[in-house]
Motif scaffolding. Structure first.
Motif, PDB file in Angstrom:
ATOM      1  N   LEU A   4       0.897  -1.519   0.066  1.00 48.05           N
ATOM      2  CA  LEU A   4      -0.200   0.054  -0.159  1.00 48.05           C
ATOM      3  C   LEU A   4       0.511   1.572  -0.006  1.00 48.05           C
ATOM      4  CD1 LEU A   4      -2.057  -2.617   1.507  1.00 48.05           C
ATOM      5  CD2 LEU A   4      -3.181  -0.154   1.728  1.00 48.05           C
ATOM      6  N   ALA A   5      -0.073   2.357  -0.776  1.00 48.88           N
ATOM      7  CA  ALA A   5       0.996   3.106  -0.942  1.00 48.88           C
ATOM      8  C   ALA A   5       0.607   4.528   0.439  1.00 48.88           C
ATOM      9  CB  ALA A   5       0.777   4.753  -2.008  1.00 48.88           C
ATOM     10  N   ALA A   6       1.360   5.511   1.333  1.00 45.95           N
ATOM     11  CA  ALA A   6       1.626   5.600   2.497  1.00 45.95           C
ATOM     12  C   ALA A   6       0.422   6.880   2.593  1.00 45.95           C
ATOM     13  CB  ALA A   6       3.256   6.762   2.354  1.00 45.95           C
ATOM     14  N   ASP A   7      -0.179   7.418   0.847  1.00 45.69           N
ATOM     15  CA  ASP A   7      -1.338   8.040   0.738  1.00 45.69           C
ATOM     16  C   ASP A   7      -2.518   7.140   1.613  1.00 45.69           C
ATOM     17  OD1 ASP A   7      -1.650   6.821  -1.251  1.00 45.69           O
ATOM     18  OD2 ASP A   7      -1.387   9.053  -2.146  1.00 45.69           O
ATOM     19  N   ARG A   8      -2.750   5.717   1.292  1.00 51.49           N
ATOM     20  CA  ARG A   8      -3.242   4.996   1.265  1.00 51.49           C
ATOM     21  C   ARG A   8      -3.972   4.291   2.741  1.00 51.49           C
ATOM     22  NH1 ARG A   8      -6.490   4.187  -2.770  1.00 51.49           N
ATOM     23  NH2 ARG A   8      -7.351   1.713  -1.451  1.00 51.49           N
ATOM     24  N   ILE A   9      -2.616   4.650   3.565  1.00 52.79           N
ATOM     25  CA  ILE A   9      -2.686   4.215   5.610  1.00 52.79           C
ATOM     26  C   ILE A   9      -3.232   6.049   6.197  1.00 52.79           C
ATOM     27  CG2 ILE A   9      -1.145   3.033   6.439  1.00 52.79           C
ATOM     28  CD1 ILE A   9       0.323   2.298   4.594  1.00 52.79           C
TER      29      ILE A   9
END
Length: 437
Positions: free
Chosen positions: A97-102
């Motif tokens: 997962l990309a950081a902006d989806r966490i």
């Protein structure tokens, strides 16, 4: 003629590929199509009520299904991750997962966790004034947030029918208690004094919580955001994280309430939430997976005590800890199968206990439950257990963790299985308990 359900096809496919043996007498299965359907229903429900062009990030509460392949699957369906520990964050990153989806929501974040989240651009929600002071120190030391930062608030609306699942009580451990003396004014000042504090987070509760109370919590958070923005004279708060916690019906196959029920209720209760001025984050967990999973276990023995039949199986507290310890709040359905995987529908219903393998008297997953009379070699399926049950094992009696298999079945052929977690070997279990030290 009764056509086999997707679950029935999955049972047969499992027994053909991974029969339940003495070494592995239970397994868990997850309906991948069911997970996709739930994800699509969530997207559709909020797309229906949200202004075009406004961002909505749906995240999955990793604690509800902490398996890397499941997180990867959900990411492919457009669902990010809400994490509450360094381990859960590591699982989300391992899933790609990309950081902006966490989103990081732990109530006990260490300085190192905070610094990592700020550096990676992971959204985080501060839980309390002391945590916000730690963030002040980090930002003051030149660690500008690479991602959004929010503050968790507790509107103190009261609990639901399950006290342990109620996160907005007067004395809840989560968030800033808005009704306490001076707390609301402190929140307004805390936000207006920090240009980088741009979100509010609220999570009223989950199982046992009425939708109307959940919606009231969202409304209270929205009204606080409006107050902060008016005090700041700018759009200080630009995103509301409304948590998750949609209850699940454990009494039948029916999905109720639905994501659409909740989204439409929010639209009626908090219309300003959807007029385009605020971004939105959700954190659903149980409601995305529960109905798609079940645990299959072998009946090892049957007996009688005090006139009541008892089936001793290999699925108990180690996979169904909430049901065993709080059965009145977490009852689950049980389905019976013959040893060859065919549904057991023949014969009269007999009231009986379904027990697990753990060495304490209360290890029962069903009590006085009417079922076809079970005999050794039969199989029992614990239904609606796709969330929490097999992904969060309880280590009592050092029982190995079962294998978890995803399945796809279209009704026109055998189900196709995918391994999501290998069964734990005894050697791996011994190492986990310090045997390699």
């Amino acid at each position: 003629m009764v056509l086999p359900s997707r679950r029935d096809l999955a049972v047969r496919a499992l027994l053909a590929r991974h029969p339940l043996t003495d070494d592995q007498p239970l397994a868990a299965l997850l309906d991948l199509q069911g997970v996709r359907d739930a994800a699509n229903d969530l997207h559709a429900a909020f797309d229906e009520v949200t202004a075009p062009g406004r961002p909505v990030l749906h995240t999955f509460a990793v604690k509800a299904g902490s398996l890397v392949p499941v997180l990867r699957l959900l990411d492919g369906f457009g669902i990010g991750c809400e994490v509450a520990s360094p381990g859960e964050l590591a699982l989300a990153r391992a899933a790609g997962l990309a950081a902006d989806r966490i989103v990081l929501d732990s109530p006990a974040k260490t300085p190192a966790e905070l610094a990592e989240a700020l550096a990676l651009g992971i959204a985080l929600n501060a839980d309390n004034p002391q945590e916000l002071a730690r963030l002040d120190a980090l930002v003051g030391a030149g660690r500008e947030p690479a991602g959004p930062v929010g503050l968790r608030v507790n509107p103190q609306l009261g609990g639901g029918t399950i006290d342990a699942m109620s996160t907005a009580t007067a004395t809840s451990k989560f968030g800033v208690a808005l009704g306490d003396p001076g707390a609301r004014d402190w929140v307004v000042r805390a936000c207006t004094d920090r240009p980088w504090l741009t979100r509010l987070h609220c999570h009223v509760g989950s199982q046992g919580m009425a939708l109307e109370r959940m919606a009231a919590g969202v409304r209270a958070t929205y009204e606080l955001a409006e107050e902060i923005n008016a005090a700041a004279g700018r759009r200080q708060i630009d995103t509301l994280d409304i948590g998750g916690g949609l209850p699940v019906n454990f009494g039948s196959d029916e999905v109720t309430p639905t994501f659409r029920d909740y989204a439409r209720l929010l639209r009626r209760t908090v219309p300003g939430l959807f007029d385009g001025r605020y971004g939105l984050v959700t954190e659903f967990g149980r409601s995305l997976l529960a109905k798609s999973g079940f645990i299959l276990a072998r009946v090892e023995y049957t007996k009688s005590a005090g006139g009541r039949p008892i089936a001793v199986t290999h699925a108990g507290a180690q996979v169904a800890v909430r049901t065993v310890f709080v059965p009145e709040s977490w009852p689950i359905r049980v389905a019976a199968y013959h040893a060859d995987g065919l549904p057991k529908r023949d014969g009269p219903q007999v009231r009986q206990d379904v027990a697990g393998p753990c060495c304490f008297a209360g290890d029962l997953v069903a009590r006085d439950r009417p079922l076809p009379r079970l005999v050794p070699g039969d199989l029992v399926a614990l239904l609606d257990t796709g969330a929490y049950y097999f992904s969060n094992p309880f280590g009592y009696n050092a029982l190995p963790r079962p294998g978890v298999y995803g399945y796809s079945a279209d009704g026109e052929g055998p189900a196709v299985l995918t391994t999501l977690r290998r069964p734990q070997t005894v050697e791996e279990l011994v190492a986990e308990y310090g045997g390699d030290c």
